[in-house]
Design a protein around this motif. Structure first.
Motif, PDB file in Angstrom:
ATOM      1  N   TYR A   3     113.692 -11.905   8.254  1.00 24.61           N
ATOM      2  CA  TYR A   3     112.496 -11.579   9.001  1.00 24.61           C
ATOM      3  C   TYR A   3     111.598 -12.798   9.183  1.00 24.61           C
ATOM      4  O   TYR A   3     110.597 -12.746   9.900  1.00 24.61           O
ATOM      5  N   LEU A   4     111.931 -13.916   8.534  1.00 26.53           N
ATOM      6  CA  LEU A   4     111.173 -15.146   8.720  1.00 26.53           C
ATOM      7  C   LEU A   4     111.649 -15.835   9.992  1.00 26.53           C
ATOM      8  O   LEU A   4     112.760 -16.348  10.061  1.00 26.53           O
ATOM      9  N   THR A   5     110.819 -15.854  11.001  1.00 27.09           N
ATOM     10  CA  THR A   5     111.182 -16.499  12.258  1.00 27.09           C
ATOM     11  C   THR A   5     111.015 -18.006  12.144  1.00 27.09           C
ATOM     12  O   THR A   5     110.445 -18.532  11.172  1.00 27.09           O
ATOM     13  N   TYR A   6     111.517 -18.703  13.149  1.00 25.84           N
ATOM     14  CA  TYR A   6     111.387 -20.166  13.194  1.00 25.84           C
ATOM     15  C   TYR A   6     109.906 -20.549  13.176  1.00 25.84           C
ATOM     16  O   TYR A   6     109.502 -21.499  12.494  1.00 25.84           O
ATOM     17  N   GLU A   7     109.095 -19.810  13.908  1.00 23.76           N
ATOM     18  CA  GLU A   7     107.658 -20.084  13.935  1.00 23.76           C
ATOM     19  C   GLU A   7     107.037 -19.921  12.548  1.00 23.76           C
ATOM     20  O   GLU A   7     106.256 -20.763  12.091  1.00 23.76           O
ATOM     21  N   HIS A   8     107.406 -18.835  11.861  1.00 24.01           N
ATOM     22  CA  HIS A   8     106.881 -18.611  10.511  1.00 24.01           C
ATOM     23  C   HIS A   8     107.269 -19.745   9.574  1.00 24.01           C
ATOM     24  O   HIS A   8     106.450 -20.237   8.788  1.00 24.01           O
ATOM     25  N   LEU A   9     108.528 -20.154   9.625  1.00 24.27           N
ATOM     26  CA  LEU A   9     109.015 -21.210   8.726  1.00 24.27           C
ATOM     27  C   LEU A   9     108.304 -22.523   8.989  1.00 24.27           C
ATOM     28  O   LEU A   9     108.007 -23.285   8.050  1.00 24.27           O
ATOM     29  N   ARG A  10     108.035 -22.821  10.247  1.00 22.74           N
ATOM     30  CA  ARG A  10     107.320 -24.058  10.560  1.00 22.74           C
ATOM     31  C   ARG A  10     105.912 -24.051   9.974  1.00 22.74           C
ATOM     32  O   ARG A  10     105.460 -25.053   9.405  1.00 22.74           O
ATOM     33  N   VAL A  11     105.234 -22.928  10.106  1.00 23.49           N
ATOM     34  CA  VAL A  11     103.886 -22.832   9.545  1.00 23.49           C
ATOM     35  C   VAL A  11     103.929 -22.887   8.022  1.00 23.49           C
ATOM     36  O   VAL A  11     103.094 -23.548   7.388  1.00 23.49           O
ATOM     37  N   ILE A  12     104.898 -22.202   7.426  1.00 20.66           N
ATOM     38  CA  ILE A  12     105.034 -22.220   5.967  1.00 20.66           C
ATOM     39  C   ILE A  12     105.258 -23.640   5.470  1.00 20.66           C
ATOM     40  O   ILE A  12     104.650 -24.070   4.472  1.00 20.66           O
ATOM     41  N   TRP A  13     106.100 -24.407   6.165  1.00 20.16           N
ATOM     42  CA  TRP A  13     106.363 -25.773   5.713  1.00 20.16           C
ATOM     43  C   TRP A  13     105.194 -26.706   5.976  1.00 20.16           C
ATOM     44  O   TRP A  13     104.995 -27.678   5.251  1.00 20.16           O
ATOM     45  N   TRP A  14     104.410 -26.405   6.989  1.00 19.60           N
ATOM     46  CA  TRP A  14     103.167 -27.158   7.177  1.00 19.60           C
ATOM     47  C   TRP A  14     102.221 -26.898   5.996  1.00 19.60           C
ATOM     48  O   TRP A  14     101.609 -27.833   5.461  1.00 19.60           O
ATOM     49  N   LEU A  15     102.130 -25.631   5.588  1.00 16.68           N
ATOM     50  CA  LEU A  15     101.295 -25.288   4.442  1.00 16.68           C
ATOM     51  C   LEU A  15     101.831 -25.909   3.160  1.00 16.68           C
ATOM     52  O   LEU A  15     101.066 -26.440   2.336  1.00 16.68           O
ATOM     53  N   LEU A  16     103.158 -25.857   2.973  1.00 15.95           N
ATOM     54  CA  LEU A  16     103.754 -26.436   1.767  1.00 15.95           C
ATOM     55  C   LEU A  16     103.541 -27.942   1.705  1.00 15.95           C
ATOM     56  O   LEU A  16     103.283 -28.505   0.628  1.00 15.95           O
ATOM     57  N   LEU A  17     103.660 -28.607   2.854  1.00 14.39           N
ATOM     58  CA  LEU A  17     103.402 -30.047   2.866  1.00 14.39           C
ATOM     59  C   LEU A  17     101.963 -30.328   2.455  1.00 14.39           C
ATOM     60  O   LEU A  17     101.696 -31.256   1.681  1.00 14.39           O
ATOM     61  N   GLY A  18     101.042 -29.502   2.947  1.00 15.74           N
ATOM     62  CA  GLY A  18      99.649 -29.657   2.545  1.00 15.74           C
ATOM     63  C   GLY A  18      99.453 -29.442   1.054  1.00 15.74           C
ATOM     64  O   GLY A  18      98.725 -30.195   0.396  1.00 15.74           O
ATOM     65  N   VAL A  19     100.130 -28.436   0.504  1.00 15.39           N
ATOM     66  CA  VAL A  19     100.032 -28.161  -0.932  1.00 15.39           C
ATOM     67  C   VAL A  19     100.564 -29.344  -1.742  1.00 15.39           C
ATOM     68  O   VAL A  19      99.966 -29.750  -2.749  1.00 15.39           O
ATOM     69  N   LEU A  20     101.684 -29.913  -1.319  1.00 14.25           N
ATOM     70  CA  LEU A  20     102.274 -31.051  -2.042  1.00 14.25           C
ATOM     71  C   LEU A  20     101.355 -32.271  -1.991  1.00 14.25           C
ATOM     72  O   LEU A  20     101.183 -32.975  -2.997  1.00 14.25           O
TER      73      LEU A  20
END
Length: 379
Positions: A3-20
């Motif tokens: 259920y995780l779309t490409y759009e969702h994954l891109r936003v999640i990885w943007w957030l994860l990069l920010g967290v790191l």
């Protein structure tokens, strides 16, 4: 996780990069700040050994966040990695050389008792803290200004800038914001981990660095409000294959503030930056060391988050060809790659957090000259 779309994954990885990146700024940030303050808060050799031993056992673990951030850029945002690590090669080499001074300084400073030998390493550790702090801030400034790169039809990148071209007035201001922020954070850490004269000087350093941070952060914000920002013209597909040449981008003064107008909750990031610094001042004046450190950490989170939220959805704009700018929607790896990496991250990051928490629990308490002299493995 289908259920995780490409759009969702891109936003999640943007957030994860920010967290790191925030994790790196909060943890390794006080290491860098401690190095900056070393020659000033510690006057005698014994005092300087105390300062070194507040970060000596933990700095390597803190640097894991930098490695994770670089790895995330490489795997999740390969085009950003290609442009940044190629175009900013000399700047990154300068940072690497400065960072190398830290392990060398920790290992070799106390090998000889000669005062000149130890003082030389003290100043090299100062450089090892100051230069990365400055360059990291300059990098953020250049991200807001845009980097001079272009792509040809086959997505081969050409970088048109130089090392000295990165050192513009605005970028240097961002570098000074970073130095003030990490100096504040390092002072707050030393106030927690030391006592007596070192802790008193560290509290003073925290107070003044926080004041400077507030002023410089405000100046940077005022400058950004008049700076040409980048704007995507038209609709960009959020789930299409990555191709940075498939959009049109224009530049407009004050555009970096658009996200704050569209999403009012984002104003919490700069408010946290200012508020955390102000609370660090109040806590330092009240001799509340742990409170000052927590407030300083919140300020670091706010300042870093402000930069990320201002840029979104851009990751690295192009000042030479704005339409070649790299964004969250057209610079990522494939959907499968992002999904596999997310699963690995959900497994291993909690392990890293648990181990890091255990280390800090074991090493809790003050570092004193008596303890340093009694420990044959101290720095």
């Amino acid at each position: 996780m289908s259920y995780l779309t490409y759009e969702h994954l891109r936003v999640i990885w943007w957030l994860l990069l920010g967290v790191l990146l925030i994790g790196f700024a909060v943890t390794d940030g006080f290491d860098l700040g401690t190095g900056i303050l070393l020659p000033f808060v510690a006057k005698t050799d014994g005092e300087r050994r105390v300062v070194l031993n507040t970060v000596g056992p933990v700095w390597e673990g803190n640097q894991v966040w930098l490695i994770l951030g670089g790895g995330a850029i490489f795997a999740a945002w390969p085009l950003v990695y290609a442009v940044a690590f190629s175009g900013f090669y000399l700047a990154m080499l300068l940072v690497l050389c400065a960072l190398i001074l830290r392990p060398a300084g920790f290992k070799y400073r106390s090998k000889l008792e000669a005062p000149r030998w130890r003082e030389t390493w003290d100043w090299l550790l100062f450089v090892g803290g100051l230069v990365p702090a400055l360059i990291f801030g300059v990098a953020v400034g250049n991200a807001l200004l845009g980097a001079p790169f272009t792509f040809d039809d086959s997505l081969r990148m050409t970088y048109h800038g130089t090392l000295f071209g990165l050192l513009t007035p605005f970028a240097l201001l961002c570098g000074l914001v970073s130095v003030a922020m990490l100096t504040m954070h390092g002072g707050a850490w030393l106030a927690v981990k030391t006592e007596g004269r070192i802790a008193a000087r560290a509290r003073t350093a925290t107070l003044y660095a926080a004041l400077v941070l507030i002023v410089l952060f405000a100046l940077a914000g005022l400058w950004v409000s008049h700076l040409d920002g980048y704007q995507i013209v038209g609709t960009l597909a959020h789930d299409a294959a990555s191709n940075p040449l498939g959009k049109t981008v224009t530049r407009k003064a004050g555009q970096w503030l658009a996200n704050y107008r569209a999403q009012p909750w984002t104003i919490l990031a700069p408010l946290l930056g200012f508020g955390g610094a102000a609370l660090a001042i109040l806590a330092s004046r009240a001799h509340l060391a742990i409170g000052a450190f927590l407030a300083s950490s919140l300020s670091v989170v706010g300042v870093v988050a402000t930069a990320g939220l201002s840029l979104f959805p851009f990751l690295l704009p192009s000042s030479t060809d704005p339409s070649a700018s790299l964004t969250v929607w057209d610079a990522s790896s494939s959907q499968t790659t992002l999904l596999i990496m997310l699963i690995a991250t959900l497994i291993f990051v909690p392990i890293i957090l648990a181990y890091t928490s255990f280390i800090y629990a074991v090493l809790r308490g003050k570092v004193t000259e008596k303890k340093v002299e009694a420990d044959h493995f101290s720095y």
